[in-house]
Design a protein around this motif. Structure first.
Motif, PDB file in Angstrom:
ATOM      1  N   VAL A 123       0.850  -1.206   0.000  1.00  0.00           N
ATOM      2  CA  VAL A 123       0.000   0.000   0.000  1.00  0.00           C
ATOM      3  C   VAL A 123       0.882   1.251   0.000  1.00  0.00           C
ATOM      4  N   PHE A 124       1.958   1.210   0.793  1.00  0.00           N
ATOM      5  CA  PHE A 124       2.890   2.353   0.803  1.00  0.00           C
ATOM      6  C   PHE A 124       3.451   2.605  -0.602  1.00  0.00           C
ATOM      7  N   LEU A 125       3.916   1.547  -1.265  1.00  0.00           N
ATOM      8  CA  LEU A 125       4.536   1.738  -2.592  1.00  0.00           C
ATOM      9  C   LEU A 125       3.519   2.259  -3.603  1.00  0.00           C
ATOM     10  N   CYS A 126       2.310   1.721  -3.531  1.00  0.00           N
ATOM     11  CA  CYS A 126       1.273   2.197  -4.463  1.00  0.00           C
ATOM     12  C   CYS A 126       0.960   3.663  -4.193  1.00  0.00           C
ATOM     13  N   LEU A 127       0.755   4.001  -2.912  1.00  0.00           N
ATOM     14  CA  LEU A 127       0.479   5.405  -2.575  1.00  0.00           C
ATOM     15  C   LEU A 127       1.597   6.299  -3.102  1.00  0.00           C
ATOM     16  N   LYS A 128       2.836   5.905  -2.830  1.00  0.00           N
ATOM     17  CA  LYS A 128       3.984   6.743  -3.206  1.00  0.00           C
ATOM     18  C   LYS A 128       3.931   7.112  -4.694  1.00  0.00           C
ATOM     19  N   HIS A 129       3.729   6.115  -5.526  1.00  0.00           N
ATOM     20  CA  HIS A 129       3.820   6.394  -6.962  1.00  0.00           C
ATOM     21  C   HIS A 129       2.521   6.956  -7.540  1.00  0.00           C
ATOM     22  N   GLU A 130       1.396   6.605  -6.951  1.00  0.00           N
ATOM     23  CA  GLU A 130       0.132   7.228  -7.389  1.00  0.00           C
ATOM     24  C   GLU A 130       0.118   8.705  -7.001  1.00  0.00           C
ATOM     25  N   LEU A 131       0.515   8.979  -5.754  1.00  0.00           N
ATOM     26  CA  LEU A 131       0.512  10.369  -5.281  1.00  0.00           C
ATOM     27  C   LEU A 131       1.478  11.229  -6.094  1.00  0.00           C
ATOM     28  N   ALA A 132       2.636  10.664  -6.428  1.00  0.00           N
ATOM     29  CA  ALA A 132       3.614  11.435  -7.215  1.00  0.00           C
ATOM     30  C   ALA A 132       2.973  11.887  -8.521  1.00  0.00           C
ATOM     31  N   HIS A 133       2.205  11.000  -9.125  1.00  0.00           N
ATOM     32  CA  HIS A 133       1.537  11.381 -10.373  1.00  0.00           C
ATOM     33  C   HIS A 133       0.402  12.379 -10.110  1.00  0.00           C
ATOM     34  N   MET A 134      -0.394  12.087  -9.099  1.00  0.00           N
ATOM     35  CA  MET A 134      -1.576  12.933  -8.850  1.00  0.00           C
ATOM     36  C   MET A 134      -1.195  14.352  -8.429  1.00  0.00           C
ATOM     37  N   THR A 135      -0.064  14.524  -7.729  1.00  0.00           N
ATOM     38  CA  THR A 135       0.347  15.883  -7.345  1.00  0.00           C
ATOM     39  C   THR A 135       0.706  16.711  -8.583  1.00  0.00           C
ATOM     40  N   ARG A 136       1.135  16.034  -9.636  1.00  0.00           N
ATOM     41  CA  ARG A 136       1.497  16.755 -10.875  1.00  0.00           C
ATOM     42  C   ARG A 136       0.281  17.008 -11.751  1.00  0.00           C
ATOM     43  N   ASN A 137      -0.831  16.336 -11.396  1.00  0.00           N
ATOM     44  CA  ASN A 137      -1.961  16.381 -12.317  1.00  0.00           C
ATOM     45  C   ASN A 137      -3.263  16.863 -11.707  1.00  0.00           C
ATOM     46  N   GLY A 138      -3.135  17.618 -10.634  1.00  0.00           N
ATOM     47  CA  GLY A 138      -4.314  18.346 -10.144  1.00  0.00           C
ATOM     48  C   GLY A 138      -5.281  17.560  -9.288  1.00  0.00           C
ATOM     49  N   GLY A 139      -4.864  16.424  -8.711  1.00  0.00           N
ATOM     50  CA  GLY A 139      -5.718  15.751  -7.730  1.00  0.00           C
ATOM     51  C   GLY A 139      -6.071  14.328  -8.078  1.00  0.00           C
ATOM     52  N   GLY A 140      -6.921  13.746  -7.228  1.00  0.00           N
ATOM     53  CA  GLY A 140      -7.325  12.359  -7.419  1.00  0.00           C
ATOM     54  C   GLY A 140      -7.976  11.816  -6.164  1.00  0.00           C
ATOM     55  N   ALA A 141      -8.375  10.559  -6.233  1.00  0.00           N
ATOM     56  CA  ALA A 141      -8.991   9.900  -5.072  1.00  0.00           C
ATOM     57  C   ALA A 141      -8.431   8.488  -4.975  1.00  0.00           C
ATOM     58  N   ILE A 142      -8.056   8.115  -3.740  1.00  0.00           N
ATOM     59  CA  ILE A 142      -7.443   6.804  -3.499  1.00  0.00           C
ATOM     60  C   ILE A 142      -8.185   6.117  -2.367  1.00  0.00           C
ATOM     61  N   VAL A 143      -8.416   4.812  -2.530  1.00  0.00           N
ATOM     62  CA  VAL A 143      -8.988   4.002  -1.442  1.00  0.00           C
ATOM     63  C   VAL A 143      -8.054   2.821  -1.180  1.00  0.00           C
ATOM     64  N   ASN A 144      -7.704   2.620   0.073  1.00  0.00           N
ATOM     65  CA  ASN A 144      -6.894   1.471   0.473  1.00  0.00           C
ATOM     66  C   ASN A 144      -7.795   0.431   1.123  1.00  0.00           C
ATOM     67  N   THR A 145      -7.508  -0.852   0.894  1.00  0.00           N
ATOM     68  CA  THR A 145      -8.280  -1.874   1.597  1.00  0.00           C
ATOM     69  C   THR A 145      -7.591  -2.215   2.904  1.00  0.00           C
ATOM     70  N   ALA A 146      -8.272  -1.907   3.997  1.00  0.00           N
ATOM     71  CA  ALA A 146      -7.812  -2.336   5.322  1.00  0.00           C
ATOM     72  C   ALA A 146      -8.626  -3.569   5.692  1.00  0.00           C
ATOM     73  N   SER A 147      -9.181  -3.597   6.874  1.00  0.00           N
ATOM     74  CA  SER A 147      -9.981  -4.725   7.361  1.00  0.00           C
ATOM     75  C   SER A 147     -10.480  -4.332   8.741  1.00  0.00           C
ATOM     76  N   VAL A 148     -11.539  -4.983   9.226  1.00  0.00           N
ATOM     77  CA  VAL A 148     -11.888  -4.756  10.628  1.00  0.00           C
ATOM     78  C   VAL A 148     -10.739  -5.231  11.522  1.00  0.00           C
ATOM     79  N   ALA A 149      -9.882  -6.125  10.979  1.00  0.00           N
ATOM     80  CA  ALA A 149      -8.687  -6.544  11.732  1.00  0.00           C
ATOM     81  C   ALA A 149      -7.691  -5.390  11.884  1.00  0.00           C
TER      82      ALA A 149
END
Ligand SMILES: NC(=O)c1ccc[n+]([C@@H]2O[C@H](COP(=O)([O-])OP(=O)(O)OC[C@H]3O[C@@H](n4cnc5c(N)ncnc54)[C@H](O)[C@@H]3O)[C@@H](O)[C@H]2O)c1
Length: 278
Positions: A123-149
């Motif tokens: 999740v960290f690696l995905c966030l890192k590279h998605e955010l890098a792109h989204m900061t250059r392109n005016g925004g976005g929305a991300i959902v991570n799958t956690a768990s009740v655990a």
């Protein structure tokens, strides 16, 4: 002009762990609402099946073999999305694994690393590279799958519990840091969902009945019931929501310390079908 917030026409949506289960259900739901999809997963055969399902519903879709625990794979996945479609609007960081319940003092270091590498570092690696792109392109929305655990521990699952608690932390941290960039980061925390991850339930006599008895709705979720929350969180309906975790567990986590109805002195309010007629 009024636009329907759950219309993802033209939006590019990246999904990890999209080969089966919750990820596939989300892919189909996004495809039905016009999104262009990129699916990353280690399971190439099933991942390509998801792509075929999305295409059969009229969506553009692409599969990229991806191990989310490897930074090079994640870079290639995000680059494939941007290279193919020219943009990345939404991401669903959903890939995950779980191991057999094992007491912490007997847990091999490899088992701990295996789950943390996919469920938390992925999740960290995905966030890192998605955010890098989204900061250059005016925004976005991300959902991570956690768990009740990620909120309350499940017995024998210390590796998974730790990783999913970490996903909530990453979600809050990223939600805070990127709000001013127009990027929203939230998490979905499912309870028991009927997917390949939980299919082993059927191998243990009585386990399904036990789990159903502990669920206020007396059943697991269907993957589509998690996908609905993911689409909502990616949509403009959720435009002021970030850093949050949405629990989708059929009410399981609000049962309290003493599940069920306590004995009462009268026969009223005993439960569905048993209460006094009003
Ligand atoms: N099923 C449940 O009861 C439940 C409950 C709470 C949370 N979750 C979470 O939901 C998410 C999806 O799980 P699911 O229930 O749909 O199970 P699933 O097994 O159907 O889906 C998991 C997907 O992740 C993929 N994957 C595994 N390791 C990967 C890696 N290293 N790189 C890329 N992809 C990888 C698998 O191939 C699979 O397609 C997981 O994060 C899981 O922890 C599931």
């Amino acid at each position: 002009m009024h636009t329907e917030p759950l219309d993802f026409s033209g939006k590019v949506v990246l999904i990890t762990g999209g080969a089966t289960g919750i990820g596939r259900a989300a892919a189909v739901a996004f495809a039905d609402r016009g999104a262009r999809l990129i699916i990353g997963d280690v399971n190439e055969a099933q991942g390509r099946l998801t792509v075929g399902l999305a295409q059969s519903r009229g969506a553009e879709a692409l599969f990229v073999p991806t191990d989310v625990s490897k930074e090079g794979d994640v870079v290639a996945l995000v680059e494939a999305a941007v290279g193919t479609y020219g943009q990345l609007d939404c991401a669903f960081n959903n890939a995950g694994v779980a191991t057999e319940p094992t007491p912490l003092h007997e847990m091999d270091e490899r088992l701990f690393d295996q789950v943390v590498a996919v469920d938390l570092k992925g999740v960290f690696l995905c966030l890192k590279h998605e955010l890098a792109h989204m900061t250059r392109n005016g925004g976005g929305a991300i959902v991570n799958t956690a768990s009740v655990a990620g909120l309350v521990p499940e017995p024998g699952m210390s590796n998974y519990v730790a990783a999913k608690h970490g996903v909530l932390g990453l979600t809050k941290a990223a939600g805070l840091d990127y709000a001013a960039w127009g990027i929203r980061v939230n998490a979905v925390a499912p309870g028991w969902v009927e997917t390949p991850m939980t299919s082993a339930v059927e191998n243990v006599p009585g386990l399904r009945q036990f789990l159903c008895a502990g669920s206020p709705m007396h059943r697991p979720a269907r993957p589509e019931e998690i996908a609905g929350t993911v689409l909502y969180l990616c949509s403009d309906y959720a435009s002021y929501i970030t850093g949050q975790t949405f629990i989708v567990d059929g009410g399981q986590s609000v049962r309290g310390l003493f599940p069920g109805s306590p004995p009462r002195s009268t026969a009223t309010s005993a439960g569905p079908g048993q209460g006094a007629a009003r």
